[in-house]
Design an enzyme around this catalytic site. Structure first.
Site, mmCIF file in Angstrom:
data_model
loop_
_atom_site.group_PDB
_atom_site.id
_atom_site.type_symbol
_atom_site.label_atom_id
_atom_site.label_comp_id
_atom_site.label_asym_id
_atom_site.label_seq_id
_atom_site.Cartn_x
_atom_site.Cartn_y
_atom_site.Cartn_z
ATOM 1 N N SER A 12 -20.816 2.438 13.338
ATOM 2 C CA SER A 12 -19.330 2.663 13.755
ATOM 3 C C SER A 12 -19.286 4.031 14.033
ATOM 4 C CB SER A 12 -18.392 2.465 12.530
ATOM 5 O OG SER A 12 -18.903 3.180 11.415
ATOM 6 N N ARG A 55 0.883 -1.071 -0.072
ATOM 7 C CA ARG A 55 0.076 0.162 -0.165
ATOM 8 C C ARG A 55 0.856 1.395 0.086
ATOM 9 N NH1 ARG A 55 -4.176 0.005 4.696
ATOM 10 N NH2 ARG A 55 -2.018 -1.057 5.825
ATOM 11 N N HIS A 76 -20.416 11.117 4.191
ATOM 12 C CA HIS A 76 -19.169 10.821 3.136
ATOM 13 C C HIS A 76 -18.408 12.258 3.058
ATOM 14 C CE1 HIS A 76 -22.385 8.024 2.144
ATOM 15 N NE2 HIS A 76 -21.221 7.284 1.961
HETATM 16 C C1 LIG Z 1 -18.652 0.964 3.669
HETATM 17 N N1 LIG Z 1 -17.763 0.505 2.593
HETATM 18 C C2 LIG Z 1 -17.046 -0.745 2.812
HETATM 19 C C3 LIG Z 1 -16.743 -1.476 1.611
HETATM 20 N N2 LIG Z 1 -16.100 -2.625 1.612
HETATM 21 C C4 LIG Z 1 -15.814 -3.050 2.885
HETATM 22 N N3 LIG Z 1 -15.088 -4.297 3.018
HETATM 23 N N4 LIG Z 1 -15.845 -2.275 4.071
HETATM 24 C C5 LIG Z 1 -16.550 -1.285 3.868
HETATM 25 O O1 LIG Z 1 -16.402 -0.713 5.123
HETATM 26 N N5 LIG Z 1 -17.049 -1.005 0.684
HETATM 27 C C6 LIG Z 1 -17.937 0.207 0.227
HETATM 28 C C7 LIG Z 1 -17.863 1.277 1.525
HETATM 29 C C8 LIG Z 1 -16.544 2.198 1.241
HETATM 30 N N6 LIG Z 1 -15.570 1.609 1.212
HETATM 31 C C9 LIG Z 1 -14.326 1.643 2.197
HETATM 32 C C10 LIG Z 1 -13.377 0.977 2.039
HETATM 33 C C11 LIG Z 1 -12.388 0.962 3.047
HETATM 34 C C12 LIG Z 1 -12.538 1.878 3.999
HETATM 35 C C13 LIG Z 1 -11.314 1.929 5.015
HETATM 36 O O2 LIG Z 1 -11.380 2.738 5.816
HETATM 37 N N7 LIG Z 1 -10.335 1.119 4.861
HETATM 38 C C14 LIG Z 1 -9.367 1.457 5.706
HETATM 39 C C15 LIG Z 1 -8.522 -0.022 6.065
HETATM 40 C C16 LIG Z 1 -9.710 -0.754 7.200
HETATM 41 C C17 LIG Z 1 -8.895 -1.805 7.972
HETATM 42 O O3 LIG Z 1 -8.863 -2.831 7.376
HETATM 43 N N8 LIG Z 1 -8.101 -1.390 8.936
HETATM 44 C C18 LIG Z 1 -7.054 -2.150 9.619
HETATM 45 C C19 LIG Z 1 -5.870 -2.089 9.366
HETATM 46 C C20 LIG Z 1 -5.622 -0.563 9.447
HETATM 47 C C21 LIG Z 1 -4.171 -0.379 9.053
HETATM 48 O O4 LIG Z 1 -3.795 0.194 7.797
HETATM 49 N N9 LIG Z 1 -3.142 -0.394 9.881
HETATM 50 C C22 LIG Z 1 -1.892 0.151 9.702
HETATM 51 C C23 LIG Z 1 -1.163 0.456 10.916
HETATM 52 C C24 LIG Z 1 -1.845 1.569 11.485
HETATM 53 C C25 LIG Z 1 -1.064 2.109 12.897
HETATM 54 O O5 LIG Z 1 0.106 1.628 13.057
HETATM 55 O O6 LIG Z 1 -1.318 3.331 13.507
HETATM 56 C C26 LIG Z 1 -0.881 -1.280 8.828
HETATM 57 O O7 LIG Z 1 -1.584 -2.503 9.251
HETATM 58 O O8 LIG Z 1 -0.126 -0.789 8.394
HETATM 59 C C27 LIG Z 1 -7.596 -1.841 11.143
HETATM 60 O O9 LIG Z 1 -8.251 -1.148 11.592
HETATM 61 O O10 LIG Z 1 -6.982 -2.807 11.910
HETATM 62 C C28 LIG Z 1 -7.962 1.973 4.824
HETATM 63 O O11 LIG Z 1 -7.323 2.531 5.653
HETATM 64 O O12 LIG Z 1 -7.938 1.894 3.740
HETATM 65 C C29 LIG Z 1 -13.589 2.582 4.258
HETATM 66 C C30 LIG Z 1 -14.879 2.483 3.294
HETATM 67 N N1 LIG Z 2 -22.314 -0.626 10.548
HETATM 68 C C1 LIG Z 2 -21.596 -0.426 9.374
HETATM 69 C C2 LIG Z 2 -22.355 -0.257 8.240
HETATM 70 C C3 LIG Z 2 -21.452 0.600 7.279
HETATM 71 S S1 LIG Z 2 -22.235 0.408 5.631
HETATM 72 C C4 LIG Z 2 -20.955 0.911 9.943
HETATM 73 O O1 LIG Z 2 -21.503 1.859 10.700
HETATM 74 O O2 LIG Z 2 -19.837 1.387 9.440
#
Ligand SMILES: CN1c2c(nc(N)[nH]c2=O)NC[C@@H]1CNc1ccc(C(=O)N[C@@H](CCC(=O)N[C@@H](CCC(=O)N[C@@H](CCC(=O)O)C(=O)O)C(=O)O)C(=O)O)cc1
Ligand SMILES: N[C@@H](CCS)C(=O)O
Ligand SMILES: [Zn+2]
Length: 761
Positions: free
Chosen positions: A441, A17, A702
């Protein structure tokens, strides 16, 4: 005959990433434009080197994007709405990000303080990738901007990579565009003029071929689109490079003869989603048309059946030149399986991510060129892996099968009809008119993510992590009580993602460490891998719900992700129908629902955010999908008594076409996205006489913008024009995880105040 290997696009985010980190550092002001562009260029170079080393003959360029390829196309054509024009005086990076995210956003979306809203974002066909919707207004002046596609072709060439630039086709771009007071297709000739110039430039710098993506060709096309395609390709085929007309996400169906007759030099077809179209394609495509066969799945992570593919391709390869390719861009799969050190080795051997998929293509090519004997070892290994998957006890669980076979219609039906349920729930819950709630959330702050990351790395022990999450939950419950929300949530602080969290706890799913896939901009997801029969070894959410409920007298909603959404946002089995997998997940969620009820939970929300987007691309297939999807939701929800209130939530708003299906879900309360559309959506619910309660989102989460109380009151008054007051709930239009507390607190306080105003009449 010549067999070559192409990739139609490679994941942009980088194996770890890197793009996300560079983008977010840039947006936070930690790195400048030059450093961001350097990082981007490094990623492109690495992707070309990697694909070449893996054996790809046709390397894509311009598949990279800093945010989104549809936005890139809009910017290239100068389709930049007036409100962004001043961001940097020219159409530079600041304008680009303003369109993507608004000018002061820490996420995508609109902005407060008089700054600009972002372009609308929506799902790319039936994927979980989001694109920014092109906007066209009357009197729009289009003109070519910086030609990223030419620059990236030259960048590759300077490094001795000959590439095939990827260009989003004009008819797909226009089909995705929204016209404000104008039909986007009115701009067809102007757009074609610009495309001709771009192709001319590409020819000038040496591009022999261009991959022109027209995924609309797999949809139900109207006459206007067909006429536009005819006109477009008559013109563009004269503009310089040879065109590989690229279709994906489905079969060409009735558009096949039309597509094959367009004056292009090549045609790419998706033979994973639509393997049955091969014979018809071969018949329709003259030998002069270079065929690109999308034989490796670009939307899923399973190893291909190479023997079966070879049996199919060998006779064709003897008669004509072929390009072998993934079905679509590899954007939709994770980068490299080799980075997954913690996956079960048995499951790992069944998988292929982007890198491994290119290896498969190269292997097919070698087998076709030099005979199967030349790659006998690799083929044997692949068929051994396939055999192990077929036979694995991890995949087949007779108890799950038995349970699914025993599902009865009664298990999918609530005990009583909505009127009876509503009365029973009112007696238990004692909620005021216009009850207030949130979607689940609360902000996933850096602190929350950091604590989880430290826990995952072993730097924070389980007790300390749990104590941290308890504190977050406690603070959030106390604040919700203090401001007077009626139905509380625990905040979902323990969840990394609403799908992954459940995948990690269900048998039959594997999950990755680095298997990130871009969802939008810098936001990524790690879709769980559904490889086997699904069961729930133990309760997944009950302890967190119980803890949250212990802190308050107000009802706390149980919070679950529904079976259809878990299915649609996971990589799913290809060895059984999706409907079957969905039913298994539904039974697991049903167990959780009934456990929550048994623990005393009075209201349970089962999110089905992806139910709408899971609709098949062709209308003729909608009914089949909706039948099993709705049945799965009902199966997950209907194990409870009348007095237990079932909520569901859907955050994408185009529901009018599927209202009967939404009605058939029999949820007691549904919360939906409406804030941006001025409650227009409710007209449909009213016309359909939707019998349940509805929470039309009054806060567009959003955007970082904080809506005022008066605005939320007036939105609810609009809602009252369509629905009976006793049907209405007051809530935001989605979860608050991507927002920060500084926005959430005043917005939700205002929302509670708005509900009080409504109650006062
Ligand atoms: C509601 N939406 C979602 C979709 N699909 C999903 N599978 N989930 C959804 O909620 N589709 C439609 C919509 C909009 N889409 C998204 C998609 C992604 C995010 C989002 O916020 N993604 C985060 C990652 C979320 C996650 O998995 N978090 C993990 C890992 C966090 C991380 O990156 N940690 C770092 C270290 C951080 C630190 O040291 O401080 C690492 O591992 O390197 C977690 O929380 O544990 C993103 O950041 O991309 C929102 C809506
Ligand atoms: N319960 C979830 C739904 C997102 S679509 C949230 O609040 O993030
Ligand atoms: Zn949502």
């Amino acid at each position: 005959m010549t067999i070559t290997v192409a990739t139609l696009g490679f994941p942009r985010i980088g194996p770890r990433r890197e793009l996300k980190h560079a983008l977010e550092a840039h947006w936070a002001g930690k790195i400048g434009e030059a450093e961001l562009l350097d990082a981007a260029s490094g990623l492109r170079t690495a992707a070309w080197a990697r694909q070449k080393a893996l054996g790809a003959d046709w390397l894509p360029s311009n598949d990279f994007s800093l945010y989104d390829h549809v936005l890139d196309t809009s910017v290239m054509l100068g389709a930049i709405p007036e409100r962004y024009r001043s961001a940097d005086g020219e159409a530079g990076l600041a304008t680009y990000f303003a369109m993507a995210r608004g000018t002061t956003g820490d996420d995508h979306g609109a902005c407060s303080h008089g700054s600009v809203t972002a372009c609308e974002m929506t799902k790319w066909f039936d994927t979980n990738y989001h694109y920014l919707v092109p906007e066209l207004v009357a009197g729009q002046k289009l003109a070519l901007n910086r030609l990223k596609i030419v620059d990236e072709y030259r960048e590759a060439k300077a490094q001795r990579y000959e590439t095939r630039p990827v260009l989003l086709g004009p008819v797909t771009w226009l089909s995705l565009a929204k016209g404000r007071g104008v039909d986007p297709f009115d701009y067809l000739d102007e757009v074609l003029g610009l495309y001709s110039v771009i192709l001319g430039h590409l020819a000038q710098v040496g591009a022999e071929w261009v991959q022109i993506d027209e995924p609309v060709l797999v949809l139900d096309l109207d006459d206007k689109q067909r006429r536009a395609l005819t006109r477009a390709y008559a013109r563009l085929s004269r503009s310089g490079p040879k065109l590989m007309l690229t279709t994906y996400f489905g079969g060409l169906g009735e558009n096949l003869s039309f597509a094959a007759a367009l004056p292009v030099a090549g045609l790419h077809v998706d033979l994973v989603r639509a393997p049955e179209q091969l014979d018809a394609v071969l018949k329709a495509a003259p030998k002069s048309l270079l065929l690109s066969l999308g034989v490796i799945d670009g939307r899923n992570v399973w190893l291909a059946d190479l023997d079966a593919l070879l049996a199919r391709i060998e006779p064709i390869a003897a008669t004509r030149d072929l390009v072998l390719a993934p079905s679509c861009s590899l954007l939709h799969v994770p980068v490299d399986l080799a980075l997954e050190k913690k996956l079960d080795p048995e499951v790992t051997q069944w998988l292929a991510f982007a890198v491994q998929k290119i290896e498969e293509l190269a292997l097919l090519k070698r087998a076709l060129n030099n005979g199967r004997g030349s790659v006998a070892g690799e083929l044997a290994e692949a068929s051994q892996a396939a055999a192990s998957r077929k036979a694995s006890p991890q995949v087949h669980n007779p108890q799950v099968r038995e349970r699914v076979a025993g599902v009865t219609a009664a298990m999918e039906a609530r005990q009583s009809e909505i009127g009876v349920r509503t009365a029973a729930q009112a007696a238990v819950l004692g909620l005021p008119a216009f009850p207030t709630t949130t979607i689940g959330s609360f902000p996933q702050t850096g602190e929350v993510r950091n604590a989880r990351a430290r826990f995952n790395r072993g730097e924070l022990d389980a007790a300390a992590y749990e104590a941290f999450l308890r504190e977050e939950t406690e603070r959030t419950i106390a604040w919700q009580e203090e401001i007077g929300l009626d139905m509380l949530v625990h905040g979902e602080f323990e969840r990394n993602d609403m799908v992954q969290y459940f995948g990690e706890q269900l048998s039959g799913f594997a999950f990755t460490i680095n298997g990130w896939v871009q969802s939008y901009g810098s936001r990524c997801v790690r879709p769980p891998i559904l490889f086997g029969d699904v069961s729930r070894p133990k309760p997944m959410t009950v302890a967190w719900w119980r803890y949250a409920q212990s802190l308050t007298e107000k009802p706390v909603k149980g919070m679950l992700t529904g079976p259809v959404t878990i299915l649609n946002w996971s990589f799913v089995r290809d060895d059984q129908p999706r409907a079957e997998s969905c039913r298994q997940i539904a039974l697991a969620i049903r167990d959780e629902v009934t456990d929550l009820e048994a623990a005393g939970c009075k209201a349970i929300q089962i999110d089905e955010a992806a139910l709408r987007e899971g609709l098949t691309l062709r209308r003729k297939d909608w009914a089949g999908y909706l039948d099993w999807a709705v049945a799965a939701f009902r199966l997950s929800a209907a194990g409870v008594g009348d007095a237990t209130q079932i909520h569901t939530h859907m955050c994408y708003s185009e529901f009018n076409d599927i209202l009967p299906a939404i009605g058939a879900m029999e949820a007691d309360v549904i919360s939906i996205e409406t804030a941006r559309s001025q409650m227009e959506l409710l007209e449909g619910f009213a016309a359909y006489r939707y019998p349940g309660a509805i929470g039309p989102g009054v806060y567009d989460i959003h955007a970082p913008r904080v809506p005022g109380e008066a605005e939320m009151v007036s939105l609810m008054r609009l809602a009252q024009a369509h629905l009976r007051p006793e049907q209405l709930w007051v809530n935001p239009d989605c979860g608050l995880k991507t927002r920060n507390w500084a926005e959430v607190k005043p917005a939700i306080e205002g929302m509670v105040a708005a509900a009080r105003t409504l109650r006062a009449g």
